[in-house]
Design an enzyme around this catalytic site. Structure first.
Site, PDB file in Angstrom:
ATOM      1  N   THR A 128      -6.677  -5.609  -2.957  1.00 41.17           N
ATOM      2  CA  THR A 128      -5.544  -6.254  -1.997  1.00 41.17           C
ATOM      3  C   THR A 128      -6.146  -6.659  -1.220  1.00 41.17           C
ATOM      4  OG1 THR A 128      -3.385  -5.650  -0.734  1.00 41.17           O
ATOM      5  CG2 THR A 128      -4.959  -3.396  -0.891  1.00 41.17           C
ATOM      6  N   TYR A 151      -3.451   3.386   3.990  1.00 36.02           N
ATOM      7  CA  TYR A 151      -3.445   2.272   1.915  1.00 36.02           C
ATOM      8  C   TYR A 151      -4.705   1.689   1.671  1.00 36.02           C
ATOM      9  CZ  TYR A 151      -1.719  -1.024  -0.852  1.00 36.02           C
ATOM     10  OH  TYR A 151      -2.223  -2.150  -2.251  1.00 36.02           O
TER      11      TYR A 151
END
Length: 317
Positions: A128, A151
């Site tokens: 990501t 995250y």
């Protein structure tokens, strides 16, 4: 070619499986635990699978990656697309971090261990843009990684784990870093999904921050074109590749497009800035263009129109 897709019932995973099955030479195994703590409810992920389950070259395995007997699924697999994981920046703080460690780090490590015994020709790890943190300009793959959220830390840890196995066991690794993927089947916790639903219900749109933050928005159809291209692309082993979109815009720009598409003005509810989110993202996709022949084609208006149509036709909403 036999392909394993982990996270097959998810937003990107289900689209990827459908794309891969367009090639008659592909046999796809979809693995998904349908984790109940995921931001995407189980019934939504089951709905995502509706076309796949009827396909004769698709096999679905509803098991946890930490529990599934890898000796039964990895032999004969040529490519692994590892998309499984716990998504979402805002919910990764506090006690829920344990779930991120389990699903993004421990599950990845177990799959990597399986590849030591049952080697594959390519292992594609879905990462990501969150690993980059706050950057002011267009970012390429050599930029320093400074995640702002738990995250992002778990996804970067997953990248590093993959690199360890690539070094010690010659794992044929490819890392793809996705930038704000949107479109049909988008997770309910993501901004566009929430915006559209609030407009449909005549509720004010909740906006974190001032709305001037920008994102490099990537349409899911373009994203899976890039992912699928790794299957046959040469000279990509060991590469980290950004997958960005055709159009970068601010949140307020996106709301203006939605107002035009719905034909009405919408109310906005300004909230505080969300923890762990950068103000701007902007992908340099030159490497994807060179190595994968990637060229995002879907502009933001067209992509949002497709997501609106999908939500209007979804029976559980």
């Amino acid at each position: 070619m036999k392909i394993l897709v982990t996270g097959a019932a998810g937003f990107i995973g289900s689209h990827l499986c459908e794309k891969l099955l367009q090639n008659p030479n592909h046999e796809v195994i979809g693995l998904d635990a349908l984790v109940y703590k995921s931001p995407t409810p189980i019934h939504v992920r089951e709905y995502n699978l509706r076309y796949l389950l009827a396909h004769d070259r698709f096999t679905f395995i509803n098991q946890d990656l930490l529990q599934v007997p890898l000796s039964e699924i990895l032999p004969g697999v040529d490519i692994i697309y590892h998309l499984a994981g716990m998504p979402g920046v805002r919910s990764s703080w506090g006690e829920d971090f344990k779930t991120y460690v389990t699903n993004n780090i421990e599950a990845t490590q177990r799959l990597l261990e399986g590849c030591r015994k049952y080697p594959v020709s390519k292992f594609v790890y879905a990462s990501t843009s969150s690993v980059y943190g706050e950057k002011t300009n267009q970012v390429n793959e050599d930029a320093k990684t400074e995640p702002l959220s738990p995250y992002g830390v778990t996804k970067l840890t997953g990248e590093q784990l993959c690199k360890v196995y690539a070094t010690t066991d010659e794992l044929p690794l490819v890392i793809l870093r996705f930038f704000t993927v949107y479109g049909p089947r988008q997770r309910p916790d993501m901004a566009f999904h929430r915006f559209i639903q609030h407009i449909r219900q005549n509720k004010p749109i909740p906006i974190n921050g001032d709305g001037l933050q920008t994102r490099d928005f990537t349409y899911v159809g373009d994203c899976v074109e890039a992912i699928a291209a790794t299957a046959y692309a040469a000279n990509i082993i060991g590469e980290t590749i950004n997958i960005g979109g055709k159009e970068r815009a601010s949140v307020l720009d996106c709301i203006a497009i939605l107002e035009d598409l719905f034909g009405k003005k919408v109310d906005m509810q300004l909230l505080g800035k969300a923890s762990g989110e950068p103000r701007h993202t902007w992908a340099d996709i030159q490497k994807a263009q060179t190595l994968l022949g990637y060229q995002p084609r879907t502009d933001l208006r067209t992509g949002l129109q497709a997501e609106i149509l999908d939500l209007s036709q979804t029976p559980y909403l």
